[in-house]
Scaffold this motif. Structure first.
Motif, PDB file in Angstrom:
ATOM      1  N   LYS A  29       0.831  -1.203   0.000  1.00  9.20           N
ATOM      2  CA  LYS A  29       0.000   0.000   0.000  1.00  9.20           C
ATOM      3  C   LYS A  29       0.869   1.258   0.000  1.00  9.20           C
ATOM      4  O   LYS A  29       0.601   2.209  -0.735  1.00  9.20           O
ATOM      5  CB  LYS A  29      -0.929  -0.019   1.211  1.00  9.20           C
ATOM      6  CG  LYS A  29      -2.058   0.936   1.144  1.00  9.20           C
ATOM      7  CD  LYS A  29      -3.036   0.691   2.282  1.00  9.20           C
ATOM      8  CE  LYS A  29      -4.234   1.594   2.150  1.00  9.20           C
ATOM      9  NZ  LYS A  29      -5.215   1.372   3.189  1.00  9.20           N
ATOM     10  N   LYS A  30       1.941   1.245   0.800  1.00  7.20           N
ATOM     11  CA  LYS A  30       2.846   2.389   0.837  1.00  7.20           C
ATOM     12  C   LYS A  30       3.574   2.553  -0.492  1.00  7.20           C
ATOM     13  O   LYS A  30       3.741   3.672  -0.980  1.00  7.20           O
ATOM     14  CB  LYS A  30       3.853   2.233   1.978  1.00  7.20           C
ATOM     15  CG  LYS A  30       3.257   2.469   3.340  1.00  7.20           C
ATOM     16  CD  LYS A  30       4.273   2.281   4.434  1.00  7.20           C
ATOM     17  CE  LYS A  30       3.614   2.425   5.796  1.00  7.20           C
ATOM     18  NZ  LYS A  30       4.537   2.173   6.897  1.00  7.20           N
ATOM     19  N   LEU A  31       4.016   1.425  -1.082  1.00  2.00           N
ATOM     20  CA  LEU A  31       4.713   1.508  -2.369  1.00  2.00           C
ATOM     21  C   LEU A  31       3.787   2.025  -3.465  1.00  2.00           C
ATOM     22  O   LEU A  31       4.198   2.841  -4.290  1.00  2.00           O
ATOM     23  CB  LEU A  31       5.272   0.138  -2.750  1.00  2.00           C
ATOM     24  CG  LEU A  31       6.474  -0.342  -1.938  1.00  2.00           C
ATOM     25  CD1 LEU A  31       6.841  -1.766  -2.330  1.00  2.00           C
ATOM     26  CD2 LEU A  31       7.646   0.587  -2.138  1.00  2.00           C
ATOM     27  N   ILE A  32       2.553   1.548  -3.486  1.00  4.01           N
ATOM     28  CA  ILE A  32       1.580   2.015  -4.486  1.00  4.01           C
ATOM     29  C   ILE A  32       1.316   3.507  -4.293  1.00  4.01           C
ATOM     30  O   ILE A  32       1.270   4.275  -5.252  1.00  4.01           O
ATOM     31  CB  ILE A  32       0.279   1.195  -4.412  1.00  4.01           C
ATOM     32  CG1 ILE A  32       0.528  -0.227  -4.927  1.00  4.01           C
ATOM     33  CG2 ILE A  32      -0.843   1.860  -5.193  1.00  4.01           C
ATOM     34  CD1 ILE A  32      -0.605  -1.192  -4.667  1.00  4.01           C
ATOM     35  N   LEU A  35       4.442   5.465  -5.453  1.00  2.11           N
ATOM     36  CA  LEU A  35       4.530   5.449  -6.909  1.00  2.11           C
ATOM     37  C   LEU A  35       3.472   6.347  -7.530  1.00  2.11           C
ATOM     38  O   LEU A  35       3.748   7.084  -8.471  1.00  2.11           O
ATOM     39  CB  LEU A  35       4.375   4.010  -7.438  1.00  2.11           C
ATOM     40  CG  LEU A  35       4.425   3.848  -8.942  1.00  2.11           C
ATOM     41  CD1 LEU A  35       5.815   4.193  -9.472  1.00  2.11           C
ATOM     42  CD2 LEU A  35       4.057   2.430  -9.331  1.00  2.11           C
ATOM     43  N   GLY A  36       2.262   6.295  -6.988  1.00  2.00           N
ATOM     44  CA  GLY A  36       1.186   7.147  -7.497  1.00  2.00           C
ATOM     45  C   GLY A  36       1.469   8.619  -7.314  1.00  2.00           C
ATOM     46  O   GLY A  36       1.245   9.425  -8.211  1.00  2.00           O
ATOM     47  N   ASP A  43      -5.618  10.626  -6.107  1.00  2.00           N
ATOM     48  CA  ASP A  43      -5.822   9.743  -4.958  1.00  2.00           C
ATOM     49  C   ASP A  43      -6.859   8.664  -5.208  1.00  2.00           C
ATOM     50  O   ASP A  43      -6.749   7.561  -4.670  1.00  2.00           O
ATOM     51  CB  ASP A  43      -6.221  10.563  -3.731  1.00  2.00           C
ATOM     52  CG  ASP A  43      -5.067  11.391  -3.189  1.00  2.00           C
ATOM     53  OD1 ASP A  43      -3.914  11.022  -3.457  1.00  2.00           O
ATOM     54  OD2 ASP A  43      -5.328  12.403  -2.503  1.00  2.00           O
ATOM     55  N   ALA A  44      -7.878   8.945  -6.002  1.00  2.00           N
ATOM     56  CA  ALA A  44      -8.918   7.936  -6.261  1.00  2.00           C
ATOM     57  C   ALA A  44      -8.336   6.719  -6.986  1.00  2.00           C
ATOM     58  O   ALA A  44      -8.656   5.576  -6.650  1.00  2.00           O
ATOM     59  CB  ALA A  44     -10.048   8.550  -7.082  1.00  2.00           C
ATOM     60  N   ARG A  45      -7.465   6.953  -7.960  1.00  2.00           N
ATOM     61  CA  ARG A  45      -6.837   5.830  -8.674  1.00  2.00           C
ATOM     62  C   ARG A  45      -5.871   5.081  -7.778  1.00  2.00           C
ATOM     63  O   ARG A  45      -5.769   3.855  -7.842  1.00  2.00           O
ATOM     64  CB  ARG A  45      -6.110   6.330  -9.918  1.00  2.00           C
ATOM     65  CG  ARG A  45      -7.087   6.705 -11.010  1.00  2.00           C
ATOM     66  CD  ARG A  45      -6.438   6.924 -12.332  1.00  2.00           C
ATOM     67  NE  ARG A  45      -5.779   5.717 -12.816  1.00  2.00           N
ATOM     68  CZ  ARG A  45      -4.647   5.733 -13.494  1.00  2.00           C
ATOM     69  NH1 ARG A  45      -4.054   6.864 -13.772  1.00  2.00           N
ATOM     70  NH2 ARG A  45      -4.104   4.628 -13.920  1.00  2.00           N
ATOM     71  N   ILE A  46      -5.152   5.796  -6.943  1.00  2.00           N
ATOM     72  CA  ILE A  46      -4.227   5.143  -6.011  1.00  2.00           C
ATOM     73  C   ILE A  46      -5.014   4.227  -5.075  1.00  2.00           C
ATOM     74  O   ILE A  46      -4.624   3.084  -4.834  1.00  2.00           O
ATOM     75  CB  ILE A  46      -3.426   6.194  -5.209  1.00  2.00           C
ATOM     76  CG1 ILE A  46      -2.495   6.973  -6.137  1.00  2.00           C
ATOM     77  CG2 ILE A  46      -2.651   5.548  -4.073  1.00  2.00           C
ATOM     78  CD1 ILE A  46      -1.849   8.177  -5.495  1.00  2.00           C
ATOM     79  N   HIS A  47      -6.128   4.714  -4.574  1.00  2.00           N
ATOM     80  CA  HIS A  47      -6.968   3.925  -3.669  1.00  2.00           C
ATOM     81  C   HIS A  47      -7.538   2.697  -4.386  1.00  2.00           C
ATOM     82  O   HIS A  47      -7.606   1.607  -3.805  1.00  2.00           O
ATOM     83  CB  HIS A  47      -8.090   4.798  -3.109  1.00  2.00           C
ATOM     84  CG  HIS A  47      -8.946   4.115  -2.100  1.00  2.00           C
ATOM     85  ND1 HIS A  47      -8.476   3.725  -0.860  1.00  2.00           N
ATOM     86  CD2 HIS A  47     -10.236   3.716  -2.155  1.00  2.00           C
ATOM     87  CE1 HIS A  47      -9.448   3.127  -0.201  1.00  2.00           C
ATOM     88  NE2 HIS A  47     -10.515   3.116  -0.960  1.00  2.00           N
ATOM     89  N   LEU A  48      -7.926   2.848  -5.629  1.00  2.00           N
ATOM     90  CA  LEU A  48      -8.486   1.738  -6.411  1.00  2.00           C
ATOM     91  C   LEU A  48      -7.444   0.637  -6.621  1.00  2.00           C
ATOM     92  O   LEU A  48      -7.724  -0.549  -6.395  1.00  2.00           O
ATOM     93  CB  LEU A  48      -8.987   2.249  -7.760  1.00  2.00           C
ATOM     94  CG  LEU A  48      -9.628   1.225  -8.676  1.00  2.00           C
ATOM     95  CD1 LEU A  48     -10.970   0.792  -8.121  1.00  2.00           C
ATOM     96  CD2 LEU A  48      -9.793   1.806 -10.060  1.00  2.00           C
TER      97      LEU A  48
END
Length: 177
Positions: A29-32, A35-36, A43-48
Motif C-alpha cells: 500500500k505504501k509503495l503504491i 509510486l502514485g 488519490d482515487a486511482r491510487i486507492h483503487l
C-alpha cells in the motif's frame, strides 16, 4: 478435545500467515501510494489500485489457509476446475469489463499521461482531442474543446496511438502534434 486444542498448530500457522500478509499489504500500500504520488496520479486511482492489491492478498491468504488446514492438491484441483468453469463462462460474457479493469491497472503503472494533459487519440473512425479530466477503473474522461465530456474505454487507450499535445501550443491556441 476442543477445537483450539485439536487445531492448535494450524491456528498458530494461520496467525503467522495473517500477520505476514498484513505486513505485505501495508508495504504494498505504501509503495503504491509513493509510486502514485511520484507519477502525479490522483488519490482515487491510487486507492483503487490499493484495493485491487488487497483483494489479491486476501485470495492468496484463503488459498494458503486451505493448505494449512489439510486440503489436498487433488481436492483443490477439483474445486478450482469446477469454479473456474462457471466463472469462465460468466467472464466470457463480461470480458470487455475485465479488459477495461486490467487496462486501468496497466495504465496506473505505465501510462505516460496524467490528469490535466491535453492528448489526441488517433482513431480512424472517431479521432478525439481533449484534456484528461479523470482516469477511472473502466474509462478515461476527456473534456473536448467545445466543452463536451467524452468517456473513452481504458482498453482502447492502450490499443490506439495517443499523442500529447504540446503545452506551449495550448497556450498559444495552436494545435501541435
Amino acid at each position: 478435545m476442543t477445537f483450539f486444542q485439536t487445531y492448535q498448530t494450524e491456528l498458530i500457522a494461520s496467525l503467522f500467515i495473517i500477520v505476514f500478509l498484513i505486513i505485505i499489504r501495508s508495504i504494498s500500500k505504501k509503495l503504491i501510494y509513493k509510486l502514485g504520488k511520484k507519477t502525479g496520479i490522483n488519490d482515487a486511482r491510487i486507492h483503487l489500485i490499493s484495493r485491487y492489491a488487497t483483494v489479491t492478498l486476501i485470495l492468496l491468504a484463503l488459498l494458503i489457509e486451505t493448505f494449512i488446514f489439510g486440503a489436498q492438491l487433488k481436492d483443490l484441483a477439483l474445486v478450482f476446475s469446477s469454479v473456474f468453469a462457471v466463472i469462465g463462462i460468466a467472464l466470457f460474457a463480461i470480458w470487455s469489463i475485465l479488459s477495461n479493469i486490467t487496462s486501468g491497472v496497466i495504465m496506473f503503472f505505465s501510462f505516460p499521461y496524467k490528469v490535466g494533459d491535453k492528448i489526441q487519440i488517433h482513431d480512424k473512425d472517431f479521432p478525439i482531442e481533449g484534456i484528461i479530466e479523470d482516469i477511472r477503473a473502466f474509462q478515461l474522461h476527456l473534456r473536448l474543446d467545445n466543452g463536451d465530456l467524452v468517456t473513452y474505454p481504458n482498453n482502447l487507450m492502450l490499443q490506439k496511438a495517443v499523442t500529447l499535445v504540446k503545452k506551449d501550443a495550448i497556450d498559444e491556441g495552436v494545435d501541435a502534434i
